[in-house]
Motif scaffolding. Sequence first.
Motif, PDB file in Angstrom:
ATOM      1  N   ASN A 100       0.825  -1.218   0.000  1.00 48.06           N
ATOM      2  CA  ASN A 100       0.000   0.000   0.000  1.00 48.06           C
ATOM      3  C   ASN A 100       0.851   1.258   0.000  1.00 48.06           C
ATOM      4  O   ASN A 100       0.485   2.274  -0.590  1.00 48.06           O
ATOM      5  CB  ASN A 100      -0.943   0.019   1.213  1.00 48.06           C
ATOM      6  CG  ASN A 100      -2.135  -0.901   1.016  1.00 48.06           C
ATOM      7  OD1 ASN A 100      -2.509  -1.206  -0.114  1.00 48.06           O
ATOM      8  ND2 ASN A 100      -2.702  -1.370   2.109  1.00 48.06           N
ATOM      9  N   ILE A 101       1.983   1.185   0.659  1.00 52.50           N
ATOM     10  CA  ILE A 101       2.887   2.348   0.685  1.00 52.50           C
ATOM     11  C   ILE A 101       3.593   2.466  -0.678  1.00 52.50           C
ATOM     12  O   ILE A 101       3.702   3.557  -1.246  1.00 52.50           O
ATOM     13  CB  ILE A 101       3.911   2.225   1.834  1.00 52.50           C
ATOM     14  CG1 ILE A 101       3.180   2.267   3.182  1.00 52.50           C
ATOM     15  CG2 ILE A 101       4.940   3.339   1.770  1.00 52.50           C
ATOM     16  CD1 ILE A 101       4.027   1.824   4.355  1.00 52.50           C
ATOM     17  N   GLU A 104       1.996   4.153  -3.782  1.00 50.90           N
ATOM     18  CA  GLU A 104       2.036   5.625  -3.907  1.00 50.90           C
ATOM     19  C   GLU A 104       2.985   6.073  -5.012  1.00 50.90           C
ATOM     20  O   GLU A 104       2.841   7.170  -5.564  1.00 50.90           O
ATOM     21  CB  GLU A 104       2.488   6.255  -2.572  1.00 50.90           C
ATOM     22  CG  GLU A 104       1.562   5.977  -1.384  1.00 50.90           C
ATOM     23  CD  GLU A 104       0.194   6.596  -1.538  1.00 50.90           C
ATOM     24  OE1 GLU A 104       0.108   7.724  -2.060  1.00 50.90           O
ATOM     25  OE2 GLU A 104      -0.792   5.949  -1.173  1.00 50.90           O
ATOM     26  N   ASN A 105       3.961   5.224  -5.352  1.00 51.31           N
ATOM     27  CA  ASN A 105       4.919   5.575  -6.409  1.00 51.31           C
ATOM     28  C   ASN A 105       4.357   5.323  -7.804  1.00 51.31           C
ATOM     29  O   ASN A 105       5.022   5.625  -8.803  1.00 51.31           O
ATOM     30  CB  ASN A 105       6.203   4.736  -6.244  1.00 51.31           C
ATOM     31  CG  ASN A 105       6.916   5.058  -4.957  1.00 51.31           C
ATOM     32  OD1 ASN A 105       6.902   6.187  -4.494  1.00 51.31           O
ATOM     33  ND2 ASN A 105       7.532   4.049  -4.356  1.00 51.31           N
ATOM     34  N   PRO A 107       1.190   6.331  -9.742  1.00 49.47           N
ATOM     35  CA  PRO A 107      -0.089   7.046  -9.832  1.00 49.47           C
ATOM     36  C   PRO A 107      -1.080   6.409 -10.803  1.00 49.47           C
ATOM     37  O   PRO A 107      -2.286   6.483 -10.605  1.00 49.47           O
ATOM     38  CB  PRO A 107       0.287   8.457 -10.287  1.00 49.47           C
ATOM     39  CG  PRO A 107       1.719   8.419 -10.634  1.00 49.47           C
ATOM     40  CD  PRO A 107       2.324   7.178 -10.108  1.00 49.47           C
ATOM     41  N   LEU A 110      -2.973   3.871  -8.933  1.00 47.60           N
ATOM     42  CA  LEU A 110      -3.909   4.476  -7.968  1.00 47.60           C
ATOM     43  C   LEU A 110      -5.208   4.904  -8.642  1.00 47.60           C
ATOM     44  O   LEU A 110      -6.262   4.912  -8.012  1.00 47.60           O
ATOM     45  CB  LEU A 110      -3.261   5.691  -7.290  1.00 47.60           C
ATOM     46  CG  LEU A 110      -2.264   5.383  -6.188  1.00 47.60           C
ATOM     47  CD1 LEU A 110      -1.605   6.661  -5.709  1.00 47.60           C
ATOM     48  CD2 LEU A 110      -2.922   4.668  -5.017  1.00 47.60           C
ATOM     49  N   PHE A 183       9.800   4.250  -0.559  1.00 52.08           N
ATOM     50  CA  PHE A 183       9.503   5.420  -1.375  1.00 52.08           C
ATOM     51  C   PHE A 183      10.667   5.711  -2.288  1.00 52.08           C
ATOM     52  O   PHE A 183      11.800   5.794  -1.838  1.00 52.08           O
ATOM     53  CB  PHE A 183       9.238   6.652  -0.499  1.00 52.08           C
ATOM     54  CG  PHE A 183       7.834   6.687   0.052  1.00 52.08           C
ATOM     55  CD1 PHE A 183       7.600   6.451   1.383  1.00 52.08           C
ATOM     56  CD2 PHE A 183       6.767   6.966  -0.771  1.00 52.08           C
ATOM     57  CE1 PHE A 183       6.314   6.493   1.894  1.00 52.08           C
ATOM     58  CE2 PHE A 183       5.479   7.003  -0.284  1.00 52.08           C
ATOM     59  CZ  PHE A 183       5.263   6.767   1.062  1.00 52.08           C
TER      60      PHE A 183
END
Lengths: 185, 307
Positions: A100-101, A104-105, A107, A110, A183
Motif C-alpha cells: 500500500n505504501i 504511492e509511487n 499514480p 492508484l 519510497f
Amino acid sequence: MSVAMYLVPIVILIVIILIHNMLVGKRNQIENAEGALDAVLKQRFDLIPQLVEVTKQFMEHEEKLLTRIIELRSRVDSASSLKEKNQIDQELNSELKKLNITVENYPQLLSNNNFTKLQDAMIDLESNVSAARRFYNTSVVEYNDAIQMFPGLLLAPTMGMKKRERFTVEENEKTVPNTKNLFKK
Amino acid sequence: MIENFSDFYLKKIRGKLVLLEVERKKGLRLFSLLSFITLASSIKLFWTYRNPVFNQFLIIAVVVLLVLIYKLSFHTYRKKYKEKILAVLFGEYLKDCFFRPDGHLSEAEYVSTLIYQSAFNKFSGEDYAAGVFQGFNLKMSELQVAYQSGSGKNKSTKSVFRGLMIIYYMPHRLKTITVIKPDYSAKILGTWLGGIFNKMEKRTSLESVRLENPEFEREFKIEADDQIDVRKFLTPYMQEQMLKLRARIKMPFALSVQPGQVSFAFSTLTDFFDPPIITSCIEAQTAKDIDSFFKFVRDVKLELEKA
C-alpha cells in the motif's frame, strides 16, 4: 426424610445438567467464532490473486514484494489449522501494508478502477477479520473462565475440556514497517 | 458544528442568558407572591371551616392552583428560553433547522428505534427539532412514554422512557441490528449475576454480546444479530468514547444501530429542554450537554464510516 432422599439426587442431577449445557454452549461458541473467522479469512485470501494480477501490470519493479505475497497466499492451501491460517494472514497483512505504501509511487495504478475497488474490499475484509478475531478471543476467554472457575471446573476435566489459546498479535505486526526504502525519490 | 463551545457560549448565548436570568427572577418573585397569597388564604379557610369534606376539596384546589401559578409565572421565561437559546443552539448544529416547541417524534419513529420494546399506552413529547447534521437527516425530541394499567384507586403508571431521543438517518455498511442499553443488573448484581438476570429478562431474538472491556460490560448490555458486525462498530475506541460520554453527562443513555439509521436515547428524570427555575440559567448546563450529544453523534458517524 424419604422425600429429601429423592429430591437431593434430582437437584444434583439438574445442576450437573445445567453446568454441562453451559460448558457445551461455551465450546460451541468458540467453534462458531472459528467458523466465522475462517470464512472471513477465506474471503480475504481469495482476493489476493486478483490484487496481485492488477498490480503486476503496473509495478514491474516490485517483483520481490509481489512474489512474497503470492508465496504466502499459496501456503494457505496447505494450512491445516485456523491458527496457521491466522499466522499467514498476519504475515500477509505486513506485506500488504508495504504494498500500500509502495503503490504511492505508481499514480497510474492508484487511478485504476479495479485496483481501488480491490483495495477497498481488502480494507473492509481486514476490519471483518479484526472483528472476527475479537469475537474468537472473547469466546475463548469466556470458555477458559467457565472451565477454570467453580462450578465448571468440577465437570470440565471429565468432559475433556482444556484451556484454549487466544490469538495474539505477533511481535513483527506490532512494529511499524520501515518505509525508508519503499519510497522512490 | 460548534468546535469551541466556550467561544460560542461567550459570543452567542451568554448575553441572552443574562437577560433571561432577569425573567427567571421575575418569575420566581411572582410565583412566591401568588403562592404565599394562595397558601395564606387556604390556611385561613381551613381554620375557619374545619370541615373534612371541604378541607379535602380545599387541598386539591390549592395543589391545582399552585401548579397553575407555577405555569403562569414561568410561561414567558420558558417561551423566551426556547426561542432565544434552544432555537439558536439547534441552528448551530442542524442545517435547515426546523424547531417546534410543541412537536415531537411520532410513535412509529419511536418504535422504529428498537431501543425500548416494552408495551406502552401513553405517549407524549415536546421540543421537536429536525435538520441536516453532517450531511444526513436528523430528528430529535423529548418524549415521555409510559404504560398505565388498572383504573381508579388501582391505577398505576410505569415509565418506559423519559428523555431525549435522537434519530439519525445515516447510511452505513453494517447490515446488523445492534442495541446498546444501560446495564442496571450488572451494576447492582455484578457482571456474572447481572448477565444471568439479563438472560432471564431478555425479550428480543437478538443475541447477547460480550466484549473485552470489563468497564464497558459493567455499564452497558449489548444485543445484536451478528457477532462480527457489532464488533466492527464497537471497537475499543468506540467503547472508550461511550464510557467517557457516560462519565461526562451523568445520565444513562442507549443506542441502536440498524441499516440506514442510528438512534440515541438519553434518559432524564425531568424535562430536558426546560430552563432551570431554582438555579441560575447563565451556566448553560443544558447547552453543554447538547454539545456533548452532538459530538457523540458525530463520533458514532465517523466510526460507522470506518466500519
